[in-house]
Design a protein around this motif. Sequence first.
Motif, PDB file in Angstrom:
ATOM      1  N   MET A   1       0.846  -1.181   0.000  1.00  0.00           N
ATOM      2  CA  MET A   1       0.000   0.000   0.000  1.00  0.00           C
ATOM      3  C   MET A   1       0.890   1.243   0.000  1.00  0.00           C
ATOM      4  SD  MET A   1      -2.972   1.118   2.653  1.00  0.00           S
ATOM      5  CE  MET A   1      -2.008   1.818   3.943  1.00  0.00           C
ATOM      6  N   LYS A  19     -15.622   3.721   8.648  1.00  0.00           N
ATOM      7  CA  LYS A  19     -14.781   3.838   7.450  1.00  0.00           C
ATOM      8  C   LYS A  19     -15.043   2.691   6.483  1.00  0.00           C
ATOM      9  CE  LYS A  19     -11.167   6.391   9.738  1.00  0.00           C
ATOM     10  NZ  LYS A  19      -9.756   6.493  10.064  1.00  0.00           N
ATOM     11  N   PHE A  20     -14.923   3.003   5.181  1.00  0.00           N
ATOM     12  CA  PHE A  20     -15.090   2.033   4.114  1.00  0.00           C
ATOM     13  C   PHE A  20     -13.961   2.208   3.105  1.00  0.00           C
ATOM     14  CE2 PHE A  20     -19.308   2.934   5.714  1.00  0.00           C
ATOM     15  CZ  PHE A  20     -19.911   1.691   5.774  1.00  0.00           C
ATOM     16  N   GLU A  21     -13.644   1.135   2.387  1.00  0.00           N
ATOM     17  CA  GLU A  21     -12.666   1.203   1.307  1.00  0.00           C
ATOM     18  C   GLU A  21     -13.405   1.044  -0.010  1.00  0.00           C
ATOM     19  OE1 GLU A  21      -8.430  -0.804   0.737  1.00  0.00           O
ATOM     20  OE2 GLU A  21     -10.072  -2.196   0.309  1.00  0.00           O
ATOM     21  N   GLU A  85     -23.067  -1.855   1.021  1.00  0.00           N
ATOM     22  CA  GLU A  85     -22.306  -0.728   1.559  1.00  0.00           C
ATOM     23  C   GLU A  85     -22.923   0.598   1.132  1.00  0.00           C
ATOM     24  OE1 GLU A  85     -17.811  -2.573   1.887  1.00  0.00           O
ATOM     25  OE2 GLU A  85     -18.445  -1.695  -0.017  1.00  0.00           O
ATOM     26  N   PRO A 102     -14.069  11.632   1.892  1.00  0.00           N
ATOM     27  CA  PRO A 102     -12.887  10.796   1.675  1.00  0.00           C
ATOM     28  C   PRO A 102     -11.788  11.207   2.658  1.00  0.00           C
ATOM     29  CG  PRO A 102     -13.021  12.463  -0.017  1.00  0.00           C
ATOM     30  CD  PRO A 102     -14.253  12.604   0.815  1.00  0.00           C
ATOM     31  N   ARG A 104      -8.513   9.394   2.765  1.00  0.00           N
ATOM     32  CA  ARG A 104      -7.208   9.226   2.119  1.00  0.00           C
ATOM     33  C   ARG A 104      -7.351   8.440   0.829  1.00  0.00           C
ATOM     34  NH1 ARG A 104      -3.842   4.719   5.343  1.00  0.00           N
ATOM     35  NH2 ARG A 104      -5.503   3.214   5.566  1.00  0.00           N
ATOM     36  N   TYR A 106      -4.925   5.955  -1.831  1.00  0.00           N
ATOM     37  CA  TYR A 106      -3.686   5.196  -1.873  1.00  0.00           C
ATOM     38  C   TYR A 106      -3.730   4.159  -2.984  1.00  0.00           C
ATOM     39  CZ  TYR A 106      -6.672   2.125   0.916  1.00  0.00           C
ATOM     40  OH  TYR A 106      -7.722   1.360   1.354  1.00  0.00           O
ATOM     41  N   ASP A 108      -3.178   0.279  -3.987  1.00  0.00           N
ATOM     42  CA  ASP A 108      -3.185  -1.053  -3.403  1.00  0.00           C
ATOM     43  C   ASP A 108      -3.070  -2.055  -4.544  1.00  0.00           C
ATOM     44  OD1 ASP A 108      -3.343  -3.087  -1.540  1.00  0.00           O
ATOM     45  OD2 ASP A 108      -5.542  -3.112  -1.528  1.00  0.00           O
ATOM     46  N   LYS A 113      -7.292   3.230  -4.505  1.00  0.00           N
ATOM     47  CA  LYS A 113      -8.355   3.007  -3.530  1.00  0.00           C
ATOM     48  C   LYS A 113      -8.599   4.294  -2.752  1.00  0.00           C
ATOM     49  CE  LYS A 113      -8.640  -1.474  -4.190  1.00  0.00           C
ATOM     50  NZ  LYS A 113      -9.829  -2.197  -4.566  1.00  0.00           N
ATOM     51  N   VAL A 114      -9.862   4.482  -2.334  1.00  0.00           N
ATOM     52  CA  VAL A 114     -10.245   5.642  -1.545  1.00  0.00           C
ATOM     53  C   VAL A 114     -10.815   5.135  -0.229  1.00  0.00           C
ATOM     54  CG1 VAL A 114     -11.708   7.686  -1.455  1.00  0.00           C
ATOM     55  CG2 VAL A 114     -10.863   6.889  -3.640  1.00  0.00           C
ATOM     56  N   GLU A 115     -10.357   5.699   0.862  1.00  0.00           N
ATOM     57  CA  GLU A 115     -10.963   5.395   2.155  1.00  0.00           C
ATOM     58  C   GLU A 115     -11.961   6.505   2.441  1.00  0.00           C
ATOM     59  OE1 GLU A 115      -9.143   6.035   6.264  1.00  0.00           O
ATOM     60  OE2 GLU A 115      -8.842   3.893   5.899  1.00  0.00           O
TER      61      GLU A 115
END
Length: 147
Positions: A1, A19-21, A85, A102, A104, A106, A108, A113-115
């Motif tokens: 990551m 939180k979700f990814e 979700e 959002p 962060r 990153y 992967d 990907k967005v958190e």
Amino acid sequence: MKLISINKKAKFDYFLLDKFEAGLVLKGTEIKSIRKNGLNLKDSYVRIKNNEAYLINLHISHYDHGNQFNHDETRERKLLLHKREIRKLNQESKERSLTIVPTRIYFDRGFVKVEIALAQGKKNYDKREVEKQRDANREILKHLKNY
């Protein structure tokens, strides 16, 4: 990551609850621009339309060598989430009047990907309290280091 960007303003302005990814649907020039760190997450948020989640106001700079196929900098970008979700996010945000922000972005395994997080807005006195606590912790660490 590999971390690309953090939304520090989100942590300051909101209480982050759940939180979700999510994956992010991008065009070719957008991913190239992201790899060159041309990304601003500051004022972005998530909106749910027609049972699909979209990331609004995410600013991705133009790619230098993108010519006529370059992307629009602040277009709505679709988030890849499971139906349950999306349903949960939509229901929670409407029932408890929460915002979806959002936190962060990153890489992967080669994918962006967005958190995202369900967030409740802070009042000014909450923000001041957090600042006081942060300063107190900083002073304690400073004294412990000198001790």
